[in-house]
Design an enzyme around this catalytic site. Structure first.
Site, mmCIF file in Angstrom:
data_model
loop_
_atom_site.group_PDB
_atom_site.id
_atom_site.type_symbol
_atom_site.label_atom_id
_atom_site.label_comp_id
_atom_site.label_asym_id
_atom_site.label_seq_id
_atom_site.Cartn_x
_atom_site.Cartn_y
_atom_site.Cartn_z
ATOM 1 N N GLU A 66 -5.057 -0.354 4.823
ATOM 2 C CA GLU A 66 -3.976 0.167 3.977
ATOM 3 C C GLU A 66 -4.089 -0.421 2.558
ATOM 4 O OE1 GLU A 66 -1.824 2.544 4.931
ATOM 5 O OE2 GLU A 66 -0.335 2.418 3.348
ATOM 6 N N TYR A 121 4.137 -2.162 2.128
ATOM 7 C CA TYR A 121 3.361 -2.849 3.175
ATOM 8 C C TYR A 121 1.972 -3.205 2.644
ATOM 9 C CZ TYR A 121 0.372 -3.186 7.360
ATOM 10 O OH TYR A 121 -0.556 -3.582 8.298
ATOM 11 N N LYS A 144 0.455 -6.960 2.124
ATOM 12 C CA LYS A 144 -0.766 -7.355 2.839
ATOM 13 C C LYS A 144 -1.863 -7.777 1.866
ATOM 14 C CE LYS A 144 -0.248 -6.988 7.364
ATOM 15 N NZ LYS A 144 -0.724 -7.957 8.360
ATOM 16 N N THR A 190 -5.785 -5.297 6.261
ATOM 17 C CA THR A 190 -5.698 -3.898 6.657
ATOM 18 C C THR A 190 -6.354 -2.936 5.674
ATOM 19 O OG1 THR A 190 -4.118 -2.058 6.821
ATOM 20 C CG2 THR A 190 -3.351 -3.991 5.660
#
Ligand code: NAP
Ligand code: GDD
Length: 323
Positions: free
Chosen positions: A128, A150, A154, A126
């Site tokens: 992110e 998160y 990840k 991601t």
């Protein structure tokens, strides 16, 4: 011979679109589903594919269940989409997020390594992970700086995928996907929260919409386009990592404006800023550079944001109208 695919997270937004794509290509599609107390298959029903999927019960946090799923499905391709995917929740459930989004990836890779080393693996990484961005446009060589539990989980999932590729020669690819949305997006994510509210306000069922940081900027694409990039990655001779994005960034404010305008309303008359939706640490801006995916995979984004938001508002108008 019919190819078999295993999708973790098959009941999620991307899982549903990917299942539909693979079924259309003639795959036998298996889906790992975690036990839940209520129905989670509404997306698969909306796309008309629920009956065509072979469901296998299991949870990414439970290594044995993932192993059994791999042994049962004997997949030529495993798409690891399962995750606790809502960034805001990752501050409330950091350990669950790490277990599923981080260690869960190792569980899937270990299952392949031990029982099915020819299986090709896709990891749902991601944007992110870029978090506090280290380059104006982020690509495969941009350093990571995650800003949420998160993003941190990840990042582990991303590097363990790279590591298993380099250590054991697995065909394991990581797709670094920027935000992608659709009418099947979960209601907690900002685009769908906005399009659902626009429909309710238009139909007289709601008056206001409470949001957090509307100055945040995201590179938003359409999930239906992005699952094609996942599939393309696993069709390459060599596994690799790819950024998948549109190359355009837009503020939450501007996205709201587009949604309200589509039904002839002014967002300024309805949006209220509510501090409860601000995050402990924010990703202010994301802007991807998909040049590598375009060149190596022949993939390009097809759906501009205005079209995507209109598609989502129209779907929510139909849904709210039926209620
Ligand atoms: P989503 O709609 O939230 O779907 C997540 C899926 O993961 C659901 O099927 C969920 O099952 C499943 N899941 C959750 N916990 C699990 C567990 N412990 N074991 C097995 N499955 C579990 O997410 P999405 O938008 O489709 O995203 C798919 C993947 O791409 C995720 O890994 C996400 O982090 C990543 N990603 C998404 C975006 C994006 O913008 N959409 C961008 C980059 C990366 P239930 O239905 O039972 O809850
Ligand atoms: N959800 C939400 N709700 N977000 C809001 C709100 C609100 O009321 N108000 C402002 N925002 C801002 C968030 O602070 C964030 O900056 C931006 O809108 C987007 O939030 P989300 O739609 O929740 O998505 P995300 O960017 O945090 O995460 C999504 O994209 C990632 C890829 O970059 C998720 O799909 C992740 O799973 C994915 O990895």
């Amino acid at each position: 011979m019919t190819k078999s695919a295993l999708i973790t997270g098959v009941t999620g937004q991307d899982g549903a679109y990917l299942a539909k794509l693979l079924l259309a290509k003639g795959y036998e599609v298996h889906g790992l589903v975690a036990r839940r107390s209520s129905d989670t298959r509404w997306r698969l029903r909306e796309l008309g594919v629920e009956q065509s999927i072979r469901f296998i019960e299991g949870d990414l946090a439970d290594a044995g269940s993932v192993q059994r799923a791999v042994i049962k499905a004997k997949p030529a391709e495993l798409y690891n989409l399962g995750a606790q995917s809502f960034v805001a929740t990752s501050w409330d459930q950091p350990v669950t997020t790490a277990m599923v989004d981080g260690l869960g990836v190792t569980h899937a890779l270990e299952a392949i390594r031990q029982f099915s080393p020819e299986t090709r693996f896709y990891q749902a990484s991601t944007s992110e992970m870029f978090g506090l961005i280290q380059a104006e446009r982020q690509d495969e060589s941009t350093p990571f700086y995650p800003r949420s539990p998160y993003g941190v989980a990840k990042l582990y999932g991303h590097w363990i995928t790279v590591n298993y590729r380099e250590s054991f020669g697995l065909h394991a690819s990581s797709g670094i996907l920027f935000n992608h949305e659709s009418p099947l997006r979960g209601i907690e994510f900002v685009t769908r929260k906005v399009t659902d509210a626009v429909a309710r306000i238009k139909l007289g069922k709601q008056k206001e919409l409470r949001l957090g940081n509307i100055d945040a900027q995201r590179d938003w694409g359409f999930a239906g386009d992005y699952v094609e990039a996942m599939w393309l990655m696993l069709q390459q001779e060599r596994a690799d990592d790819y950024v998948v994005a549109t190359g355009v960034t837009t503020t939450v404010r501007e996205m709201c404006k587009l949604a309200f305008e589509h039904v002839g309303l002014n967002h300024e008359d309805h949006v209220i800023i509510d501090p409860q939706f601000f995050r402990p640490a924010e990703v202010d801006i994301l802007l991807g550079n998909p040049a590598k995916a375009e060149k190596a995979l022949g993939w390009t984004p097809k759906t501009p944001l205005v079209e995507l938001i209109q598609m989502m508002v129209d779907a929510d108008l139909r849904r709210v109208g039926r209620e």
